[in-house]
Design a protein around this motif. Structure first.
Motif, PDB file in Angstrom:
ATOM      1  N   TYR A 114      -7.737  30.699   6.441  1.00 15.49           N
ATOM      2  CA  TYR A 114      -8.042  30.169   5.117  1.00 15.49           C
ATOM      3  C   TYR A 114      -7.664  28.679   5.049  1.00 15.49           C
ATOM      4  O   TYR A 114      -8.420  27.847   4.530  1.00 15.49           O
ATOM      5  N   ALA A 115      -6.492  28.329   5.594  1.00 12.87           N
ATOM      6  CA  ALA A 115      -5.998  26.943   5.576  1.00 12.87           C
ATOM      7  C   ALA A 115      -6.920  26.005   6.364  1.00 12.87           C
ATOM      8  O   ALA A 115      -7.124  24.858   5.964  1.00 12.87           O
ATOM      9  N   TYR A 116      -7.470  26.476   7.481  1.00 13.57           N
ATOM     10  CA  TYR A 116      -8.397  25.647   8.263  1.00 13.57           C
ATOM     11  C   TYR A 116      -9.632  25.292   7.430  1.00 13.57           C
ATOM     12  O   TYR A 116     -10.084  24.149   7.420  1.00 13.57           O
ATOM     13  N   GLY A 117     -10.175  26.280   6.756  1.00 12.17           N
ATOM     14  CA  GLY A 117     -11.337  26.040   5.900  1.00 12.17           C
ATOM     15  C   GLY A 117     -11.005  25.060   4.782  1.00 12.17           C
ATOM     16  O   GLY A 117     -11.784  24.142   4.492  1.00 12.17           O
ATOM     17  N   ALA A 118      -9.845  25.243   4.168  1.00  9.99           N
ATOM     18  CA  ALA A 118      -9.415  24.364   3.082  1.00  9.99           C
ATOM     19  C   ALA A 118      -9.225  22.933   3.581  1.00  9.99           C
ATOM     20  O   ALA A 118      -9.595  21.967   2.907  1.00  9.99           O
ATOM     21  N   THR A 119      -8.679  22.781   4.789  1.00  9.67           N
ATOM     22  CA  THR A 119      -8.429  21.450   5.350  1.00  9.67           C
ATOM     23  C   THR A 119      -9.724  20.708   5.635  1.00  9.67           C
ATOM     24  O   THR A 119      -9.859  19.519   5.323  1.00  9.67           O
ATOM     25  N   ILE A 120     -10.701  21.394   6.217  1.00  9.97           N
ATOM     26  CA  ILE A 120     -11.983  20.748   6.539  1.00  9.97           C
ATOM     27  C   ILE A 120     -12.672  20.291   5.261  1.00  9.97           C
ATOM     28  O   ILE A 120     -13.186  19.171   5.185  1.00  9.97           O
ATOM     29  N   ALA A 121     -12.657  21.134   4.233  1.00 12.66           N
ATOM     30  CA  ALA A 121     -13.276  20.754   2.958  1.00 12.66           C
ATOM     31  C   ALA A 121     -12.523  19.587   2.315  1.00 12.66           C
ATOM     32  O   ALA A 121     -13.139  18.685   1.740  1.00 12.66           O
ATOM     33  N   PHE A 122     -11.209  19.596   2.417  1.00 12.43           N
ATOM     34  CA  PHE A 122     -10.368  18.533   1.865  1.00 12.43           C
ATOM     35  C   PHE A 122     -10.737  17.186   2.510  1.00 12.43           C
ATOM     36  O   PHE A 122     -10.949  16.195   1.820  1.00 12.43           O
ATOM     37  N   GLY A 123     -10.838  17.176   3.834  1.00 15.02           N
ATOM     38  CA  GLY A 123     -11.228  15.965   4.555  1.00 15.02           C
ATOM     39  C   GLY A 123     -12.635  15.515   4.188  1.00 15.02           C
ATOM     40  O   GLY A 123     -12.903  14.317   4.034  1.00 15.02           O
ATOM     41  N   LEU A 124     -13.543  16.470   4.034  1.00 21.01           N
ATOM     42  CA  LEU A 124     -14.920  16.161   3.652  1.00 21.01           C
ATOM     43  C   LEU A 124     -14.971  15.510   2.268  1.00 21.01           C
ATOM     44  O   LEU A 124     -15.665  14.518   2.053  1.00 21.01           O
ATOM     45  N   LEU A 125     -14.201  16.052   1.329  1.00 21.65           N
ATOM     46  CA  LEU A 125     -14.148  15.478  -0.015  1.00 21.65           C
ATOM     47  C   LEU A 125     -13.579  14.060   0.004  1.00 21.65           C
ATOM     48  O   LEU A 125     -14.050  13.184  -0.728  1.00 21.65           O
ATOM     49  N   LEU A 126     -12.575  13.823   0.841  1.00 23.33           N
ATOM     50  CA  LEU A 126     -12.017  12.473   0.971  1.00 23.33           C
ATOM     51  C   LEU A 126     -13.058  11.504   1.537  1.00 23.33           C
ATOM     52  O   LEU A 126     -13.174  10.363   1.081  1.00 23.33           O
ATOM     53  N   GLY A 127     -13.821  11.961   2.519  1.00 26.02           N
ATOM     54  CA  GLY A 127     -14.886  11.138   3.091  1.00 26.02           C
ATOM     55  C   GLY A 127     -15.956  10.809   2.063  1.00 26.02           C
ATOM     56  O   GLY A 127     -16.407   9.666   1.949  1.00 26.02           O
ATOM     57  N   ILE A 128     -16.347  11.812   1.278  1.00 22.69           N
ATOM     58  CA  ILE A 128     -17.335  11.607   0.214  1.00 22.69           C
ATOM     59  C   ILE A 128     -16.804  10.582  -0.789  1.00 22.69           C
ATOM     60  O   ILE A 128     -17.525   9.682  -1.227  1.00 22.69           O
ATOM     61  N   SER A 129     -15.537  10.714  -1.145  1.00 22.71           N
ATOM     62  CA  SER A 129     -14.922   9.787  -2.092  1.00 22.71           C
ATOM     63  C   SER A 129     -14.958   8.354  -1.577  1.00 22.71           C
ATOM     64  O   SER A 129     -15.312   7.421  -2.308  1.00 22.71           O
ATOM     65  N   ALA A 130     -14.591   8.160  -0.304  1.00 21.73           N
ATOM     66  CA  ALA A 130     -14.568   6.814   0.280  1.00 21.73           C
ATOM     67  C   ALA A 130     -15.972   6.197   0.261  1.00 21.73           C
ATOM     68  O   ALA A 130     -16.142   5.044  -0.138  1.00 21.73           O
ATOM     69  N   VAL A 131     -16.973   6.971   0.658  1.00 25.85           N
ATOM     70  CA  VAL A 131     -18.357   6.465   0.687  1.00 25.85           C
ATOM     71  C   VAL A 131     -18.856   6.193  -0.728  1.00 25.85           C
ATOM     72  O   VAL A 131     -19.395   5.111  -1.017  1.00 25.85           O
ATOM     73  N   LEU A 132     -18.661   7.142  -1.619  1.00 20.82           N
ATOM     74  CA  LEU A 132     -19.130   7.005  -2.996  1.00 20.82           C
ATOM     75  C   LEU A 132     -18.492   5.801  -3.684  1.00 20.82           C
ATOM     76  O   LEU A 132     -19.177   4.995  -4.321  1.00 20.82           O
ATOM     77  N   ASN A 133     -17.185   5.648  -3.533  1.00 16.28           N
ATOM     78  CA  ASN A 133     -16.500   4.534  -4.182  1.00 16.28           C
ATOM     79  C   ASN A 133     -16.874   3.191  -3.565  1.00 16.28           C
ATOM     80  O   ASN A 133     -16.947   2.185  -4.262  1.00 16.28           O
ATOM     81  N   THR A 134     -17.119   3.159  -2.254  1.00 15.93           N
ATOM     82  CA  THR A 134     -17.559   1.920  -1.608  1.00 15.93           C
ATOM     83  C   THR A 134     -18.911   1.484  -2.161  1.00 15.93           C
ATOM     84  O   THR A 134     -19.131   0.312  -2.463  1.00 15.93           O
ATOM     85  N   VAL A 135     -19.830   2.431  -2.314  1.00 13.01           N
ATOM     86  CA  VAL A 135     -21.157   2.140  -2.875  1.00 13.01           C
ATOM     87  C   VAL A 135     -21.028   1.671  -4.321  1.00 13.01           C
ATOM     88  O   VAL A 135     -21.648   0.684  -4.730  1.00 13.01           O
ATOM     89  N   LEU A 136     -20.198   2.358  -5.105  1.00 18.39           N
ATOM     90  CA  LEU A 136     -20.035   1.988  -6.512  1.00 18.39           C
ATOM     91  C   LEU A 136     -19.453   0.585  -6.656  1.00 18.39           C
ATOM     92  O   LEU A 136     -19.853  -0.172  -7.535  1.00 18.39           O
ATOM     93  N   ILE A 137     -18.488   0.236  -5.805  1.00 15.78           N
ATOM     94  CA  ILE A 137     -17.874  -1.095  -5.882  1.00 15.78           C
ATOM     95  C   ILE A 137     -18.890  -2.176  -5.536  1.00 15.78           C
ATOM     96  O   ILE A 137     -18.886  -3.251  -6.126  1.00 15.78           O
ATOM     97  N   ALA A 138     -19.775  -1.885  -4.587  1.00 18.58           N
ATOM     98  CA  ALA A 138     -20.814  -2.857  -4.228  1.00 18.58           C
ATOM     99  C   ALA A 138     -21.796  -3.043  -5.384  1.00 18.58           C
ATOM    100  O   ALA A 138     -22.263  -4.148  -5.647  1.00 18.58           O
ATOM    101  N   VAL A 139     -22.106  -1.972  -6.106  1.00 18.09           N
ATOM    102  CA  VAL A 139     -23.069  -2.025  -7.196  1.00 18.09           C
ATOM    103  C   VAL A 139     -22.413  -2.546  -8.487  1.00 18.09           C
ATOM    104  O   VAL A 139     -22.963  -3.372  -9.192  1.00 18.09           O
ATOM    105  N   ILE A 140     -21.224  -2.019  -8.773  1.00 22.17           N
ATOM    106  CA  ILE A 140     -20.513  -2.398 -10.002  1.00 22.17           C
ATOM    107  C   ILE A 140     -19.116  -2.894  -9.606  1.00 22.17           C
ATOM    108  O   ILE A 140     -18.194  -2.097  -9.453  1.00 22.17           O
TER     109      ILE A 140
END
Length: 198
Positions: free
Chosen positions: A39-65
């Motif tokens: 269960y922890a392995y699954g939670a960790t992979i999703a956690f890392g994926l969400l962090l990656g999404i956040s970094a990309v999304l926020n980088t795009v938003l900062i460039a636009v706004i």
């Protein structure tokens, strides 16, 4: 960048009781270490994926706004204060809903866990992006936070029943200390301290 407040925030959010940690605790207690780790392995992979999404999304938003970073810092700080209040008044004796102890359930739990989603969407813009903008630096921080999260999950697996009993016995004190640390982190993330220094 205040590494101390960044680490305090990461450790408190990942190590304190939340839906994922409570399910891991319950899984370790009821089904054993192997199932809890799955269960922890699954939670960790999703956690890392969400962090990656956040970094990309926020980088795009900062460039636009360009002003979005300040807004995200404020939102992140407000969320940290809200989390401090929730931890302060939390009752860890409430039983967690037992879920199927699988990799997939651990993975999917992160996407519906408000604590994790809000944390991953605010930690990068609040603590990292005001100081580091390079994709490689953001990736390093995302990996580091994921490792901290994994360590938290493993801690809940290893100390299952013992940790739960400790939190029950000293619940109010532990919650108060954690809440105070989060208030400190919120002040550091908000940029208020830097404004006062000017």
């Amino acid at each position: 960048m205040s590494i101390t407040s960044f680490l305090i925030y990461c450790f408190i959010v990942t190590f304190t009781p939340g839906p994922t940690n409570i399910v891991i605790l319950s899984t370790a207690h009821n089904f054993g270490t192997k199932k809890a780790m799955e269960y922890a392995y699954g939670a960790t992979i999703a956690f890392g994926l969400l962090l990656g999404i956040s970094a990309v999304l926020n980088t795009v938003l900062i460039a636009v706004i360009p002003k979005i970073l300040s807004i995200m810092q404020i939102i992140g700080s407000c969320y940290i204060l809200y989390l401090a209040y929730q931890i302060y008044k939390m009752d860890v004796s409430e039983s967690a809903e037992i879920q199927t102890a699988t990799f997939l359930s651990g993975f999917l739990m992160q996407f519906v866990n408000p604590k994790v989603v809000l944390f991953t969407m605010t930690v990068i813009p609040s603590f990292v992006m005001p100081y580091y903008a390079a994709p490689a630096a953001l990736a390093v921080f995302a990996v580091a936070i994921t490792i901290i999260g994994f360590c938290a999950f493993v801690t809940w697996v290893l100390f299952g029943v013992v940790f739960k009993e400790f939190l029950k016995n000293y619940q109010k004190t532990v919650n108060m200390v954690m809440a105070l640390f989060l208030v400190y982190s919120a002040l550091m993330a908000s940029g208020v301290v830097e404004l006062i220094k000017r």
